[in-house]
Design a protein around this motif. Structure first.
Motif, PDB file in Angstrom:
ATOM      1  N   ILE A  49       0.835  -1.204   0.000  1.00  0.00           N
ATOM      2  CA  ILE A  49       0.000   0.000   0.000  1.00  0.00           C
ATOM      3  C   ILE A  49       0.870   1.254   0.000  1.00  0.00           C
ATOM      4  CG2 ILE A  49      -1.684   1.304   1.380  1.00  0.00           C
ATOM      5  CD1 ILE A  49      -2.790  -1.153  -0.185  1.00  0.00           C
ATOM      6  N   THR A  50       1.987   1.215   0.728  1.00  0.00           N
ATOM      7  CA  THR A  50       2.899   2.355   0.751  1.00  0.00           C
ATOM      8  C   THR A  50       3.571   2.537  -0.605  1.00  0.00           C
ATOM      9  OG1 THR A  50       3.292   2.067   3.117  1.00  0.00           O
ATOM     10  CG2 THR A  50       4.935   3.342   1.892  1.00  0.00           C
ATOM     11  N   LEU A  51       4.101   1.455  -1.183  1.00  0.00           N
ATOM     12  CA  LEU A  51       4.789   1.557  -2.473  1.00  0.00           C
ATOM     13  C   LEU A  51       3.851   1.949  -3.602  1.00  0.00           C
ATOM     14  CD1 LEU A  51       7.262  -1.465  -2.401  1.00  0.00           C
ATOM     15  CD2 LEU A  51       7.768   0.962  -2.085  1.00  0.00           C
ATOM     16  N   SER A  52       2.626   1.502  -3.543  1.00  0.00           N
ATOM     17  CA  SER A  52       1.673   1.827  -4.606  1.00  0.00           C
ATOM     18  C   SER A  52       1.042   3.197  -4.405  1.00  0.00           C
ATOM     19  CB  SER A  52       0.585   0.757  -4.682  1.00  0.00           C
ATOM     20  OG  SER A  52      -0.191   0.772  -3.496  1.00  0.00           O
ATOM     21  N   THR A  53       1.371   3.852  -3.331  1.00  0.00           N
ATOM     22  CA  THR A  53       0.865   5.182  -2.944  1.00  0.00           C
ATOM     23  C   THR A  53      -0.652   5.209  -2.750  1.00  0.00           C
ATOM     24  OG1 THR A  53       0.632   6.139  -5.173  1.00  0.00           O
ATOM     25  CG2 THR A  53       2.797   6.348  -4.115  1.00  0.00           C
ATOM     26  N   VAL A  69      10.997   6.652   8.859  1.00  0.00           N
ATOM     27  CA  VAL A  69      11.451   5.462   8.137  1.00  0.00           C
ATOM     28  C   VAL A  69      10.461   5.117   7.020  1.00  0.00           C
ATOM     29  CG1 VAL A  69      11.848   2.960   8.348  1.00  0.00           C
ATOM     30  CG2 VAL A  69      12.793   4.528  10.054  1.00  0.00           C
ATOM     31  N   THR A  70       9.190   5.236   7.299  1.00  0.00           N
ATOM     32  CA  THR A  70       8.168   4.941   6.294  1.00  0.00           C
ATOM     33  C   THR A  70       8.235   5.931   5.141  1.00  0.00           C
ATOM     34  OG1 THR A  70       6.744   3.975   7.986  1.00  0.00           O
ATOM     35  CG2 THR A  70       5.694   4.610   5.917  1.00  0.00           C
ATOM     36  N   VAL A  71       8.448   7.198   5.432  1.00  0.00           N
ATOM     37  CA  VAL A  71       8.587   8.205   4.377  1.00  0.00           C
ATOM     38  C   VAL A  71       9.793   7.887   3.496  1.00  0.00           C
ATOM     39  CG1 VAL A  71       9.144  10.635   3.941  1.00  0.00           C
ATOM     40  CG2 VAL A  71       7.379  10.045   5.599  1.00  0.00           C
ATOM     41  N   ILE A  72      10.919   7.556   4.113  1.00  0.00           N
ATOM     42  CA  ILE A  72      12.121   7.215   3.348  1.00  0.00           C
ATOM     43  C   ILE A  72      11.862   5.985   2.482  1.00  0.00           C
ATOM     44  CG2 ILE A  72      14.509   6.383   3.553  1.00  0.00           C
ATOM     45  CD1 ILE A  72      14.671   8.212   6.093  1.00  0.00           C
ATOM     46  N   TYR A  73      11.179   4.986   3.038  1.00  0.00           N
ATOM     47  CA  TYR A  73      10.833   3.777   2.277  1.00  0.00           C
ATOM     48  C   TYR A  73       9.933   4.138   1.084  1.00  0.00           C
ATOM     49  CZ  TYR A  73       8.732  -0.764   1.227  1.00  0.00           C
ATOM     50  OH  TYR A  73       8.288  -1.890   0.587  1.00  0.00           O
TER      51      TYR A  73
END
Length: 97
Positions: A49-53, A69-73
């Motif tokens: 979900i994070t990578l797919s925005t 860390v999540t923002v950097i990822y």
């Protein structure tokens, strides 16, 4: 999409993008299992979900450091996922000709 992914896998130049995207997803899964104590399924889901925005918001980091860390990822994944989507689109155009 599966046919396009198979075509990307067979294309030497695009294979690296696919491998990088898979490794980034797996690394994120492990990362969030460790830092957020998410289950393996929740970690995989959160990473995807994070990578797919998409960002549904049902799972979220608990502390400021974890948010960073999540923002950097997410930023690290933007270019990789954009390249993968571009490779899929290019492969689908090739298939339609």
């Amino acid at each position: 999409v599966w046919r396009s992914l198979r075509g990307i896998w067979n294309d030497q130049a695009s294979r690296g993008i696919l491998i990088t995207a898979v490794l980034l997803l797996l690394a994120g899964t492990l990362l969030f299992m460790i830092i957020e104590d998410f289950s393996p399924v929740d970690s995989f889901y959160f990473s995807f979900i994070t990578l797919s925005t998409i960002g549904y918001g049902d799972l979220s980091p608990a502390t400021d450091l974890r948010k960073i860390v999540t923002v950097i990822y997410g930023i690290a994944g933007l270019g990789v996922i954009a390249a993968l989507v571009s490779a899929i689109a290019t492969q689908r155009r090739r298939e339609s000709k």
